[in-house]
Scaffold this motif. Sequence first.
Motif, PDB file in Angstrom:
ATOM      1  N   TYR A   5       0.850  -1.220   0.010  1.00 40.90           N
ATOM      2  CA  TYR A   5      -0.041   0.060   0.073  1.00 40.90           C
ATOM      3  C   TYR A   5       1.009   1.337   0.015  1.00 40.90           C
ATOM      4  O   TYR A   5       2.120   1.195   0.322  1.00 40.90           O
ATOM      5  N   ARG A  58      -7.735  -2.980   2.074  1.00 45.86           N
ATOM      6  CA  ARG A  58      -7.795  -1.494   2.131  1.00 45.86           C
ATOM      7  C   ARG A  58      -8.776  -0.792   3.114  1.00 45.86           C
ATOM      8  O   ARG A  58      -8.700   0.058   3.632  1.00 45.86           O
ATOM      9  N   ILE A  79      -5.201   5.745   0.566  1.00 47.17           N
ATOM     10  CA  ILE A  79      -4.565   4.796   0.655  1.00 47.17           C
ATOM     11  C   ILE A  79      -4.775   3.958  -0.585  1.00 47.17           C
ATOM     12  O   ILE A  79      -6.008   3.907  -0.774  1.00 47.17           O
ATOM     13  N   GLN A  80      -3.972   3.761  -1.223  1.00 48.30           N
ATOM     14  CA  GLN A  80      -3.946   3.144  -2.597  1.00 48.30           C
ATOM     15  C   GLN A  80      -3.183   1.847  -2.535  1.00 48.30           C
ATOM     16  O   GLN A  80      -2.190   1.725  -1.772  1.00 48.30           O
ATOM     17  N   THR A  81      -3.548   0.808  -3.247  1.00 45.67           N
ATOM     18  CA  THR A  81      -2.921  -0.804  -3.275  1.00 45.67           C
ATOM     19  C   THR A  81      -1.744  -0.228  -4.305  1.00 45.67           C
ATOM     20  O   THR A  81      -1.904   0.735  -5.349  1.00 45.67           O
TER      21      THR A  81
END
Length: 168
Positions: A5, A58, A79-81
């Motif tokens: 992440y 997530r 929050i990004q993968t």
Amino acid sequence: MSHSYVLLAAGPNVVGLRGSIESWMRGTGAIAGTNFRMLGDSEGSVFVRAEFTCAANRKTLEASWCTVAAQWGLTAWHIQTASTPRTADVAKPRLLVLVSKADHCLRELLALQGKGALPGLIAAAAGNHTDLQHDFEQAGIRSRTSRGRRRPWTAWDMRPRTSSCYSS
């Protein structure tokens, strides 16, 4: 199974924020990566980019992060993968390359980006000459020059073609 992440956040620059972010990561079972950056500006704002791996999904991370964001007044966050090739490029820092009339290291930067070996993503280029504009256009990178312009180019002029908001 762990997932990668990237946390992006912005808000007021206050003492103790980094420790609170690290504490949140430990509480979620996350393992911080090598890229944890906090950049403050002269107006008292801070911009955070933290890479980490975690077994949680997530949505769970976002729910627990809301408390930390509210506590520290972080008004913009995401929050990004970073596990798929498509989002891996999004997770890389976006770069603005400033160029002069000579190519210096430009061709090497473009070659590294072409191989995927550049630790950032060249999003745009700006300069005061048109000599290297063709190189950027060939690589599919937006470029601008200040030739014939009454005012210099600004970050607003170089905004990405697609909207990318990190607010929640």
